[in-house]
Design a protein around this motif. Structure first.
Motif, PDB file in Angstrom:
ATOM      1  N   ILE A   1     -84.676  23.290   7.109  1.00 24.32           N
ATOM      2  CA  ILE A   1     -83.957  24.167   6.111  1.00 24.32           C
ATOM      3  C   ILE A   1     -84.587  23.807   4.582  1.00 24.32           C
ATOM      4  CG2 ILE A   1     -82.208  24.858   4.656  1.00 24.32           C
ATOM      5  CD1 ILE A   1     -80.573  24.745   7.221  1.00 24.32           C
ATOM      6  N   GLU A   2     -84.521  22.086   4.670  1.00 26.18           N
ATOM      7  CA  GLU A   2     -84.977  21.618   3.381  1.00 26.18           C
ATOM      8  C   GLU A   2     -86.774  21.668   3.323  1.00 26.18           C
ATOM      9  OE1 GLU A   2     -84.978  17.293   1.077  1.00 26.18           O
ATOM     10  OE2 GLU A   2     -83.696  17.552   2.873  1.00 26.18           O
ATOM     11  N   GLU A   3     -87.267  21.339   4.441  1.00 29.09           N
ATOM     12  CA  GLU A   3     -88.751  21.492   4.689  1.00 29.09           C
ATOM     13  C   GLU A   3     -89.436  22.594   4.081  1.00 29.09           C
ATOM     14  OE1 GLU A   3     -92.393  20.326   7.650  1.00 29.09           O
ATOM     15  OE2 GLU A   3     -90.308  19.917   8.089  1.00 29.09           O
ATOM     16  N   LEU A   4     -88.757  23.753   4.863  1.00 27.15           N
ATOM     17  CA  LEU A   4     -89.301  25.095   4.775  1.00 27.15           C
ATOM     18  C   LEU A   4     -88.663  25.995   3.768  1.00 27.15           C
ATOM     19  CD1 LEU A   4     -89.400  26.119   8.424  1.00 27.15           C
ATOM     20  CD2 LEU A   4     -91.206  25.192   6.940  1.00 27.15           C
TER      21      LEU A   4
ATOM     22  N   GLU B   1     -78.569  33.475   2.087  1.00 32.73           N
ATOM     23  CA  GLU B   1     -77.096  33.138   1.824  1.00 32.73           C
ATOM     24  C   GLU B   1     -76.320  32.538   2.651  1.00 32.73           C
ATOM     25  OE1 GLU B   1     -75.945  36.127  -1.095  1.00 32.73           O
ATOM     26  OE2 GLU B   1     -77.828  35.696  -2.578  1.00 32.73           O
ATOM     27  N   GLU B   2     -76.635  33.095   4.029  1.00 35.57           N
ATOM     28  CA  GLU B   2     -75.498  32.703   5.057  1.00 35.57           C
ATOM     29  C   GLU B   2     -75.392  31.367   5.302  1.00 35.57           C
ATOM     30  OE1 GLU B   2     -76.539  34.952   8.279  1.00 35.57           O
ATOM     31  OE2 GLU B   2     -76.408  36.727   7.337  1.00 35.57           O
ATOM     32  N   LYS B   3     -74.214  30.871   5.686  1.00 35.10           N
ATOM     33  CA  LYS B   3     -73.938  29.506   6.280  1.00 35.10           C
ATOM     34  C   LYS B   3     -73.431  29.559   7.569  1.00 35.10           C
ATOM     35  CE  LYS B   3     -75.351  27.866   2.285  1.00 35.10           C
ATOM     36  NZ  LYS B   3     -76.604  27.073   1.995  1.00 35.10           N
ATOM     37  N   PRO B   4     -73.768  28.972   8.727  1.00 32.90           N
ATOM     38  CA  PRO B   4     -75.290  28.165   8.590  1.00 32.90           C
ATOM     39  C   PRO B   4     -76.485  29.142   8.633  1.00 32.90           C
ATOM     40  CG  PRO B   4     -74.158  28.163  10.791  1.00 32.90           C
ATOM     41  CD  PRO B   4     -73.082  28.965   9.904  1.00 32.90           C
ATOM     42  N   VAL B   5     -77.362  28.433   8.346  1.00 33.47           N
ATOM     43  CA  VAL B   5     -78.716  29.427   8.570  1.00 33.47           C
ATOM     44  C   VAL B   5     -79.245  29.464  10.129  1.00 33.47           C
ATOM     45  CG1 VAL B   5     -81.207  29.513   7.872  1.00 33.47           C
ATOM     46  CG2 VAL B   5     -79.463  28.662   6.230  1.00 33.47           C
ATOM     47  N   MET B   6     -79.322  30.728  10.335  1.00 30.77           N
ATOM     48  CA  MET B   6     -79.656  30.964  12.008  1.00 30.77           C
ATOM     49  C   MET B   6     -81.134  31.238  12.112  1.00 30.77           C
ATOM     50  SD  MET B   6     -76.676  30.319  13.126  1.00 30.77           S
ATOM     51  CE  MET B   6     -77.002  30.688  14.607  1.00 30.77           C
ATOM     52  N   LEU B   7     -81.693  30.773  12.995  1.00 30.57           N
ATOM     53  CA  LEU B   7     -83.088  31.081  13.771  1.00 30.57           C
ATOM     54  C   LEU B   7     -83.043  31.586  15.163  1.00 30.57           C
ATOM     55  CD1 LEU B   7     -85.104  28.070  11.999  1.00 30.57           C
ATOM     56  CD2 LEU B   7     -85.118  30.569  11.234  1.00 30.57           C
TER      57      LEU B   7
END
Length: 580
Positions: free
Chosen positions: A484-487, A494-500
């Motif tokens: 998440i931080e790198e990209l 805005e969703e938590k958690p970020v889903m891939l």
């Protein structure tokens, strides 16, 4: 039991006219016609031939290439309310000698599972009562019907019997080593023999079934390599033996009307076929290599192209900005990207949108990939002097409203495009650049004057194709904080958690995890600040920075958004973006 069955019941299936009530054949034909899978005249023709040859109507429709195996199977499944088997559902069965392999092959049926009170049987034509009764008699118990594709039933029978593949059976009938064959007439005769014809047809049929866009035939010292490009990625497939190289390549050249005696120079041709109900246009290219001629076939499926912006991957502000520019009465719209990035499909979709009775549209292409109703399409033929520039000069006198140029290849073509835009025409074309801003600098490098460029270019679209996840097996997972931080994914979600999402693989996607492709893109609109930068001959980086300030989302960001929405994967976006 096998001998008893073959003595008491004839092995050859009865004719289609005798075995199937006419009302069901009519119902089957009407079902296919209503869904635009078949034309009424084709149905009548196939039905007459089926009656004359004593075969079932479903067999004749597939044999003539009027209906695909899958369309036919889906029709039987719907009309008879029977389940359609997936590819991996055949693996549980096994032949136990109750029914002969020859009978099952001719009947296009395979026992899938024997239970206590019934036998599960897959049939390509489950309306055939004779085959059902014969198998039930052989097993001494009722059968539970399923619908199967003929090719999958044949493959299942071969696996269960421990036999050779379809290609292996054909190869058995090939002649001796013909690698050193130099006599052209003998080579032509060999390429026209049944085993070679069946071999080449099998390669093309499997490519169509695999959704391949290209077939690569590559000869090496001790082997012949065959690869299919599926969703943009090359994959090795079962290949004929090396001894068939000369015959297979000659067969493709004969089909494309090329000179089989010429093996020292590259050649280009075209094959038009109808396979499994699809109108196919195959562009053929041959080049001489160290161990023979390498052949590449581009498969253009006229029925599969979807001229819809949403399906291509246009979303949100990018779609709004592109449609707004497309409605401008004159100017130039350019689509950029490498070969195979979907530029032509985007242009065809734009033309489809513009194709109204009050507009005259003329295209100059090399080659004409898809034929569009109501649009005048010109095929470039440099060998007789019909070049892009030459055709364009004549087009302007045809009083068109919209002109599409397949590619701006040189200064002369670009100059005529600019002049056409200045005289009130809307011009669409393509360029080979890595990004949208690079299209500006490329035109300047080609010799287009900066003041003419700023006066005519309305927008530049850059795009790449990413593989889309299979909808049936894509698996969501929580993105790691480091990713998440790198990209910088928090910018887009805005969703938590970020889903891939990740590919898994199932029967719908042949275990790959991906099915189809979509574009990631960026669209640069020519604004006054960007025009000033162009007149100052600013580099592409400065132009892109200004476009981003004005709301342009770059390709990489567009890809991240599509990865977060579950359309594709982060890995695909990074892979394609790094190719830029």
């Amino acid at each position: 039991m096998v001998q008893q069955l073959e003595k008491t019941v004839p092995i050859t299936p009865t004719s289609g006219e005798e075995a199937v009530p006419q009302s069901f054949e009519e119902e089957l034909g009407q079902y296919l016609i209503d869904r635009s899978k078949l034309r009424a005249a084709e149905f009548r023709h196939a039905r007459r031939l089926a009656a004359e040859e004593g075969v079932r109507l479903s067999v004749m429709l597939i044999r003539l290439g009027l209906v695909s195996e899958r369309d036919m199977a889906e029709a039987f499944s719907a009309l008879l309310d029977l389940p359609l088997l997936a590819t991996n559902d055949y693996d549980s069965g096994g032949l136990n000698g109750q029914v002969s392999l020859r009978f099952l092959k001719e009947s296009r049926a395979v026992p899938v599972l024997e239970e206590e009170d019934a036998v599960v049987v897959a049939m390509a034509d489950p309306s055939d009562r004779y085959v059902q009764e014969a198998i039930a008699l052989a097993y001494g118990k009722p059968i539970s019907l399923r619908v199967g594709l003929p090719s999958e039933i044949e493959a299942a029978l071969e696996r269960q019997a421990g036999g050779k593949s379809a290609m292996g059976q054909i190869v058995e009938h090939l002649g001796a080593d013909e690698e050193a064959e130099t006599d052209v007439q003998h080579l032509k005769d060999m390429a026209s023999e049944a085993p070679v014809v069946r071999l080449v047809n099998l390669l093309i049929q499997r490519a169509v079934e695999s959704r391949a866009s290209d077939i690569h035939i590559e000869p090496f010292e001790n082997s012949l390599r065959v690869r299919y490009r599926i969703d943009g990625v090359l994959r090795d497939v079962e290949a004929p033996p090396a001894r068939s190289t000369a015959a297979v390549i000659s067969r493709f050249k004969i089909m494309a009307k090329l000179n089989i005696a010429e093996r020292r120079l590259p050649q280009d041709g075209r094959i038009q076929l109808r396979i499994q109900g699809r109108e196919l246009d195959l562009r053929v290219s041959t080049v001489p290599t160290l161990y023979g001629e390498s052949v590449v076939l581009r498969l253009l499926d006229k029925g599969s192209v979807v001229l819809d912006f949403d399906s291509l991957g246009f979303q949100g502000s990018t779609l709004e900005r592109f449609l707004r520019v497309l409605e401008m009465p004159h100017g130039i719209i350019i689509v950029t990207g490498p070969t195979g990035s979907g530029k032509s499909t985007t242009l065809y979709t734009a033309l489809h949108k513009l194709n109204t009775p009050d507009r005259k549209i003329v295209t100059v292409e090399d080659p004409v990939e898809y034929q569009l109703e109501g649009i005048n399409q010109i095929q470039v033929k440099p060998q007789i002097g019909l070049t892009f520039a030459g055709a364009l000069r004549s087009i302007v006198r045809q009083d068109p409203d919209v002109i599409m140029i397949g590619e701006m290849r040189d200064r002369e073509t670009a100059g005529i495009a600019v002049q056409s835009a200045l005289t009130g025409h809307l011009v669409l074309s393509t360029l080979h650049t890595n990004d949208a801003a690079g299209g500006v600098t490329r035109l300047l490098d080609m010799g287009v004057e900066d003041y003419l460029l700023t006066s005519t270019v309305n927008g530049i679209l850059a795009q790449r194709l990413v593989r889309t996840l299979c909808k049936h097996c894509a698996e969501p997972y929580e993105a790691m904080p480091e990713i998440i931080e790198e990209l910088e994914l928090h910018r887009f979600s805005e969703e938590k958690p970020v889903m891939l999402y990740r590919p898994v693989g199932c029967e719908h996607c042949n275990g790959i995890g991906y099915h189809g492709r979509a574009a990631i893109m960026e669209f640069l609109v020519m604004s006054d600040p960007i025009r000033r930068l162009v007149l100052q001959h600013a580099d592409a980086g400065n132009i892109q920075d200004q476009a981003q300030k004005e709301g342009m989302r770059i390709m990489y960001e567009d890809g991240l958004l599509k990865a977060l929405s579950g359309l594709t994967t982060i890995e695909e976006v990074i892979r394609v973006s790094q190719e830029s």
